[in-house]
Motif scaffolding. Sequence first.
Motif, PDB file in Angstrom:
ATOM      1  N   GLY A  69     -42.913  -4.811-140.437  1.00  0.00           N
ATOM      2  CA  GLY A  69     -43.148  -5.274-139.080  1.00  0.00           C
ATOM      3  C   GLY A  69     -42.087  -4.872-138.082  1.00  0.00           C
ATOM      4  N   ALA A  70     -41.107  -4.070-138.520  1.00  0.00           N
ATOM      5  CA  ALA A  70     -40.034  -3.679-137.599  1.00  0.00           C
ATOM      6  C   ALA A  70     -39.627  -2.239-137.843  1.00  0.00           C
ATOM      7  N   PRO A  71     -40.492  -1.268-137.546  1.00  0.00           N
ATOM      8  CA  PRO A  71     -40.169   0.136-137.811  1.00  0.00           C
ATOM      9  C   PRO A  71     -39.019   0.634-136.949  1.00  0.00           C
ATOM     10  N   GLY A  72     -38.070   1.277-137.602  1.00  0.00           N
ATOM     11  CA  GLY A  72     -36.977   1.896-136.866  1.00  0.00           C
ATOM     12  C   GLY A  72     -35.988   0.930-136.269  1.00  0.00           C
ATOM     13  N   THR A  73     -35.994  -0.316-136.740  1.00  0.00           N
ATOM     14  CA  THR A  73     -35.082  -1.304-136.180  1.00  0.00           C
ATOM     15  C   THR A  73     -34.226  -1.897-137.281  1.00  0.00           C
ATOM     16  N   ASN A  74     -33.232  -2.651-136.902  1.00  0.00           N
ATOM     17  CA  ASN A  74     -32.449  -3.407-137.865  1.00  0.00           C
ATOM     18  C   ASN A  74     -32.407  -4.856-137.419  1.00  0.00           C
ATOM     19  N   GLU A  75     -31.734  -5.698-138.213  1.00  0.00           N
ATOM     20  CA  GLU A  75     -31.797  -7.131-137.960  1.00  0.00           C
ATOM     21  C   GLU A  75     -31.169  -7.538-136.630  1.00  0.00           C
ATOM     22  N   LYS A  76     -30.383  -6.666-136.024  1.00  0.00           N
ATOM     23  CA  LYS A  76     -29.736  -7.016-134.764  1.00  0.00           C
ATOM     24  C   LYS A  76     -30.588  -6.639-133.554  1.00  0.00           C
ATOM     25  N   ASN A  77     -31.707  -5.919-133.779  1.00  0.00           N
ATOM     26  CA  ASN A  77     -32.544  -5.526-132.662  1.00  0.00           C
ATOM     27  C   ASN A  77     -33.260  -6.725-132.059  1.00  0.00           C
ATOM     28  N   THR A  78     -33.464  -6.675-130.763  1.00  0.00           N
ATOM     29  CA  THR A  78     -34.155  -7.738-130.047  1.00  0.00           C
ATOM     30  C   THR A  78     -35.662  -7.547-130.154  1.00  0.00           C
ATOM     31  N   SER A  79     -36.419  -8.552-129.736  1.00  0.00           N
ATOM     32  CA  SER A  79     -37.877  -8.449-129.715  1.00  0.00           C
ATOM     33  C   SER A  79     -38.318  -7.294-128.833  1.00  0.00           C
ATOM     34  N   SER A  80     -37.581  -7.066-127.761  1.00  0.00           N
ATOM     35  CA  SER A  80     -37.903  -5.964-126.856  1.00  0.00           C
ATOM     36  C   SER A  80     -37.767  -4.620-127.561  1.00  0.00           C
ATOM     37  N   GLN A  81     -36.733  -4.469-128.380  1.00  0.00           N
ATOM     38  CA  GLN A  81     -36.540  -3.207-129.097  1.00  0.00           C
ATOM     39  C   GLN A  81     -37.598  -3.013-130.178  1.00  0.00           C
ATOM     40  N   HIS A  83     -40.616  -4.172-129.998  1.00  0.00           N
ATOM     41  CA  HIS A  83     -41.813  -3.808-129.223  1.00  0.00           C
ATOM     42  C   HIS A  83     -41.796  -2.326-128.881  1.00  0.00           C
ATOM     43  N   SER A  84     -40.666  -1.833-128.407  1.00  0.00           N
ATOM     44  CA  SER A  84     -40.563  -0.411-128.049  1.00  0.00           C
ATOM     45  C   SER A  84     -40.808   0.482-129.255  1.00  0.00           C
ATOM     46  N   SER A  85     -40.294   0.063-130.409  1.00  0.00           N
ATOM     47  CA  SER A  85     -40.501   0.844-131.628  1.00  0.00           C
ATOM     48  C   SER A  85     -41.983   0.926-131.978  1.00  0.00           C
ATOM     49  N   TRP A  86     -42.697  -0.198-131.854  1.00  0.00           N
ATOM     50  CA  TRP A  86     -44.122  -0.186-132.168  1.00  0.00           C
ATOM     51  C   TRP A  86     -44.903   0.691-131.195  1.00  0.00           C
ATOM     52  N   VAL A  87     -44.559   0.654-129.927  1.00  0.00           N
ATOM     53  CA  VAL A  87     -45.247   1.509-128.955  1.00  0.00           C
ATOM     54  C   VAL A  87     -45.092   2.974-129.348  1.00  0.00           C
ATOM     55  N   SER A  88     -43.866   3.367-129.720  1.00  0.00           N
ATOM     56  CA  SER A  88     -43.621   4.760-130.124  1.00  0.00           C
ATOM     57  C   SER A  88     -44.401   5.118-131.375  1.00  0.00           C
ATOM     58  N   VAL A  89     -44.401   4.242-132.365  1.00  0.00           N
ATOM     59  CA  VAL A  89     -45.099   4.512-133.622  1.00  0.00           C
ATOM     60  C   VAL A  89     -46.595   4.690-133.390  1.00  0.00           C
ATOM     61  N   LEU A  90     -47.198   3.795-132.614  1.00  0.00           N
ATOM     62  CA  LEU A  90     -48.639   3.881-132.382  1.00  0.00           C
ATOM     63  C   LEU A  90     -49.014   5.130-131.610  1.00  0.00           C
ATOM     64  N   LYS A  91     -48.214   5.483-130.626  1.00  0.00           N
ATOM     65  CA  LYS A  91     -48.489   6.712-129.877  1.00  0.00           C
ATOM     66  C   LYS A  91     -48.353   7.939-130.770  1.00  0.00           C
ATOM     67  N   ASP A  92     -47.292   7.966-131.571  1.00  0.00           N
ATOM     68  CA  ASP A  92     -47.089   9.121-132.450  1.00  0.00           C
ATOM     69  C   ASP A  92     -48.206   9.230-133.485  1.00  0.00           C
ATOM     70  N   ALA A 159     -47.255 -11.440-125.926  1.00  0.00           N
ATOM     71  CA  ALA A 159     -46.581 -11.023-124.695  1.00  0.00           C
ATOM     72  C   ALA A 159     -46.548  -9.502-124.553  1.00  0.00           C
ATOM     73  N   TRP A 160     -46.856  -8.790-125.640  1.00  0.00           N
ATOM     74  CA  TRP A 160     -46.874  -7.328-125.573  1.00  0.00           C
ATOM     75  C   TRP A 160     -48.189  -6.898-124.929  1.00  0.00           C
ATOM     76  N   ARG A 161     -48.245  -6.889-123.624  1.00  0.00           N
ATOM     77  CA  ARG A 161     -49.494  -6.623-122.905  1.00  0.00           C
ATOM     78  C   ARG A 161     -49.970  -5.184-123.074  1.00  0.00           C
ATOM     79  N   ASP A 162     -49.064  -4.272-123.397  1.00  0.00           N
ATOM     80  CA  ASP A 162     -49.447  -2.866-123.524  1.00  0.00           C
ATOM     81  C   ASP A 162     -49.736  -2.460-124.961  1.00  0.00           C
ATOM     82  N   VAL A 163     -49.733  -3.422-125.894  1.00  0.00           N
ATOM     83  CA  VAL A 163     -50.047  -3.139-127.292  1.00  0.00           C
ATOM     84  C   VAL A 163     -51.330  -3.888-127.659  1.00  0.00           C
TER      85      VAL A 163
END
Length: 594
Positions: A69-81, A83-92, A159-163
């Motif tokens: 559930g957290a591609p490309g992130t680590n435990e210190k990443n915020t919910s915003s980060q 979210h950004s990772s998921w947007v990139s993964v889905l687009k790719d 809250a992720w309106r664009d996903v």
Amino acid sequence: MAIMTNTKKIIAAAFAFFSFGAHELFSQENFPLKMAVEYDNMQNGLESGKFSSDWYYEYSVIQNAFTSGAPGTNEKNTSSQIHSSWVSVLKDFEQYWSKNCPMENYASYSASGPLVRVGQARPGGNVDYSMAVDWQPGKNFLYMKEAIEAGLKKSYNPAWRDVPERWPSSSIYSSEENYGNAKSSGIFLALFGNGARVASYCYESGKTLYYVSYDIIDARGNILFSGKPQRIGRNSKYVFYDVPENVASLVNQGKTSVSVSDLRLHFGECDSLVKDSSVNNMPSVSIVPPRSLTKGRQDDALVESRAKFFSNNKILVSAIYNSDSYAIENELQKYLVRIRGGVFTMGSNKFSDNEFPAHQVKVDSFEIMSIEVPQWLYEAVTGENPSLQRGSGYPAEKISWYKAVKFCNMLSELAGLEPCYSGLNSDSLGGTGNVTVNLNANGYRLPTEAEWEYAARAGDDGVLYSGGNNIERIAVANVSRNRISTQRAASLAPNAWGIYDMSGNVWEWCSDIYGDYKAGFADNPKGSSFGSGYVLKGGCWANTVSRKTGNVDQCRITYRRSENGSDTAFSIFSKDPNDLGNDSIGFRVCRSVR
């Protein structure tokens, strides 16, 4: 948000995408592309006999990142980060599978090959040949889609309106400004750098958006005859018309084969996508075809690669024999899953009294082995193999708690790490008061019961077994009452964090002395300070379905039992009649992350 409803506009701009170079299409950390490449590497390596375990390792790291559930992130990443990772993964993902065909094609072969003569020869000797072909979504595509879907479901935030919550039925681009609803059963839509969209995959009524051309080729790959484009799908017939007599002679002798020469998207073929008849006049788009036509369904490259990866590691074994601590640590890391710390519900109020009460527990981050310690690793470290069911890919069993922690210390020393256990010089029948564990050491150890249960749940407090509620899919147990032994490690599906066999196969020792749970919040609990045995979790291959509950109770995540851990007591008896002797008890290792 403005909505674009003109279907012609949606599709017309798509064609500019196919003039892009591949390096322009993807984000810097393009995990779908990397995952697809590693799958192809595994498939090609298995076929050529030049397999590298690194391919499976790299593939599984990405797969586990998705399902966690957290591609490309680590435990210190915020919910915003995240979210950004998921947007990139889905687009790719959508971009990759719009450029590359997500389908595989399979043919029925006779003794002379896949081609069957149709009708009589024409004047001059020309004949027609048909071929039964079946186009289905490929394993590479399906594994990737399933991992992304599972992880997105786990981490989705309204809250992720664009996903889109219902991805992939709705494209990641469906909520982009000025672009309308992109959902349609079986269709993937993608938006590219210039604002264009393309339908990459349509699967309705057994047909696809694809038109394919095949070539008849000789043993050296030379093209003998080229067929015409034809629409394909499930259980299709492809016909080569007017095959010359000289080529027909080679076909009849079984000296030819068939390969894909061209694959094109025809947007006007999908009724659920296109209502505007003007789209039928739009030009087709060439995409990268799948691998060459194959004889029936291919072997699963991921399953075969996984079996090879876990059945042995010659580099690691050699490093152990040579006391090469650097190589040992480097290779062992491939078998460890990093678990991000958190809070979860431990125990249960529904089942046995010793699982009561369900209570909130916090655990810090740690790493845990993705499989139960295999025999090849146990033997390399200790020089012995007490297991009853022998096999390199099988878990080590008939292992006492004392032997398990001794292994942990030996492995830690070989890897140049600080051992976690002290007091291993004696082995009394009592068994639980002689050994102490230092959880702050960086060496290998058994997981605490809390760590074990947290890893087994993999973020889902609602499942019975580790990996889901369908025990036959994820646990080696005696469901049909015909199992007689353990099974190879990782032979069934992992849980969402990529950990195998936490339910079934062999019971697993925990570091804790067994004791009753206490109500209330617990911060990294370490078990009882005294008792007559150590905790065992996960159940084993011998456990059967309970007539009372309908479950294989011993394999449930919350089920717990106690056993004397000393070698002496362990060799004399086992309290659980399901054990059929102690060939049902093994372990896995973990280590603290500081």
